[in-house]
Structures are given as C-alpha cells and as structure tokens.
Design a protein around this motif. Sequence first.
Motif, mmCIF file in Angstrom:
data_model
loop_
_atom_site.group_PDB
_atom_site.id
_atom_site.type_symbol
_atom_site.label_atom_id
_atom_site.label_comp_id
_atom_site.label_asym_id
_atom_site.label_seq_id
_atom_site.Cartn_x
_atom_site.Cartn_y
_atom_site.Cartn_z
ATOM 1 N N LEU A 175 42.521 38.120 29.361
ATOM 2 C CA LEU A 175 43.122 37.522 30.549
ATOM 3 C C LEU A 175 42.908 36.016 30.516
ATOM 4 C CD1 LEU A 175 42.124 39.971 33.441
ATOM 5 C CD2 LEU A 175 44.128 40.012 31.961
ATOM 6 N N ARG A 176 44.000 35.277 30.601
ATOM 7 C CA ARG A 176 43.944 33.809 30.621
ATOM 8 C C ARG A 176 44.637 33.239 31.846
ATOM 9 N NH1 ARG A 176 45.093 34.853 24.990
ATOM 10 N NH2 ARG A 176 43.307 34.273 23.718
ATOM 11 N N VAL A 178 33.783 35.885 35.041
ATOM 12 C CA VAL A 178 35.189 35.766 35.465
ATOM 13 C C VAL A 178 35.370 34.505 36.302
ATOM 14 C CG1 VAL A 178 37.005 36.811 36.877
ATOM 15 C CG2 VAL A 178 35.675 38.230 35.314
ATOM 16 N N MET A 179 34.460 34.252 37.223
ATOM 17 C CA MET A 179 34.548 33.048 38.063
ATOM 18 C C MET A 179 34.420 31.780 37.224
ATOM 19 S SD MET A 179 32.323 34.466 41.289
ATOM 20 C CE MET A 179 32.255 32.897 42.124
ATOM 21 N N GLY A 237 37.610 26.764 34.708
ATOM 22 C CA GLY A 237 37.640 25.810 33.609
ATOM 23 C C GLY A 237 36.959 26.276 32.350
ATOM 24 N N ASN A 238 36.099 27.277 32.432
ATOM 25 C CA ASN A 238 35.491 27.893 31.263
ATOM 26 C C ASN A 238 34.669 26.932 30.395
ATOM 27 O OD1 ASN A 238 34.837 30.016 29.637
ATOM 28 N ND2 ASN A 238 36.767 30.032 28.532
ATOM 29 N N PRO A 239 33.705 26.224 30.968
ATOM 30 C CA PRO A 239 32.911 25.303 30.148
ATOM 31 C C PRO A 239 32.034 26.003 29.119
ATOM 32 C CG PRO A 239 31.961 25.522 32.326
ATOM 33 C CD PRO A 239 33.267 26.259 32.357
ATOM 34 N N LEU A 273 35.290 43.498 30.025
ATOM 35 C CA LEU A 273 34.280 43.002 29.107
ATOM 36 C C LEU A 273 34.375 41.487 29.076
ATOM 37 C CD1 LEU A 273 32.279 43.668 26.637
ATOM 38 C CD2 LEU A 273 34.296 43.236 25.240
ATOM 39 N N THR A 274 33.237 40.818 29.179
ATOM 40 C CA THR A 274 33.226 39.364 29.004
ATOM 41 C C THR A 274 32.336 39.065 27.807
ATOM 42 O OG1 THR A 274 31.359 38.964 30.507
ATOM 43 C CG2 THR A 274 33.573 38.969 31.466
ATOM 44 N N ARG A 275 32.737 38.047 27.067
ATOM 45 C CA ARG A 275 31.998 37.679 25.862
ATOM 46 C C ARG A 275 32.289 36.229 25.508
ATOM 47 N NH1 ARG A 275 35.718 40.665 21.248
ATOM 48 N NH2 ARG A 275 37.443 39.194 21.437
ATOM 49 N N LEU A 276 31.455 35.684 24.652
ATOM 50 C CA LEU A 276 31.700 34.380 24.066
ATOM 51 C C LEU A 276 32.902 34.495 23.140
ATOM 52 C CD1 LEU A 276 30.364 31.526 23.925
ATOM 53 C CD2 LEU A 276 29.170 32.338 21.891
#
Length: 126
Positions: free
Chosen positions: A4-5, A31-32, A37-39, A56-59
């Motif tokens: 998701l972008r 997600v937040m 901005g996803n720093p 799932l969230t990941r680097l």
Amino acid sequence: MLILRCPAQLQLLEETLRKSLPTTLPVLGTVMTVAKGNPASHEVLVDSWPHFGIVLTRLRPEEHRDPKDYYTNQLAVFYRDEGALRALLGGTEAVTRARAFQIVGMQDRLEEAVQEVANARGLKVE
C-alpha cells in the motif's frame, strides 16, 4: 501481497486498525509513520484490499544491510485469520528465510503459529 502506497488506502487502513486497538498497535504505528512521509523506509503489505486478512509492515528490502540482524529485519503483523498468517509465513516472498527476522505482534496464538510453521520447515526459532 500488495504494497500500500496510496495515502487514501493508508488512511482507510489506519482507521480500520484503530478499531482493534490494542492488538493492532505495532502495525498501526508503522502505518501512521508511512502515511506521514515514511522517514524510516518501511512498507505496508496486505494480502488483499480493501478486505484484508493480514497486514505486515517491514523495512523495505533494499534497506536491509545485514542478513543476520534480526533487529533491523523486524516485521510487525496483525491478522484477522490465523490461516492468513500461516500462508504468509509458509509460502510468500513477503517473509524471506534468507535473512534472520523478528516478528512483533500482540495477538494470541502468534507465537504458536510461528513455531508450528518453523517446525514444519525445519527452521530454528529463538
């Protein structure tokens, strides 16, 4: 798995995850961060959209520096269906066994499901 972008998708996911606090907390935080901005160079993946079974969230894979460092190779997971978790761990490229990783989640049976999939594949879990 879908990455998701789109800001609208991330916003909708955030709203959905808020309804299931506190079990969604590890995933919701990422997600937040991605939506703002996803720093930290993370990505958010779902098995389907908009009716997902697992998040799932990941680097981002290109950010992995050391395949043995399970602290930086940390995954956060929230699932609605344990079968979706088993499918994720057992047969997708979203979770690669080429590097050490750590799974963070706050749901019952997460540890048992991970151990069962690892045992079936002959992998070591610490």
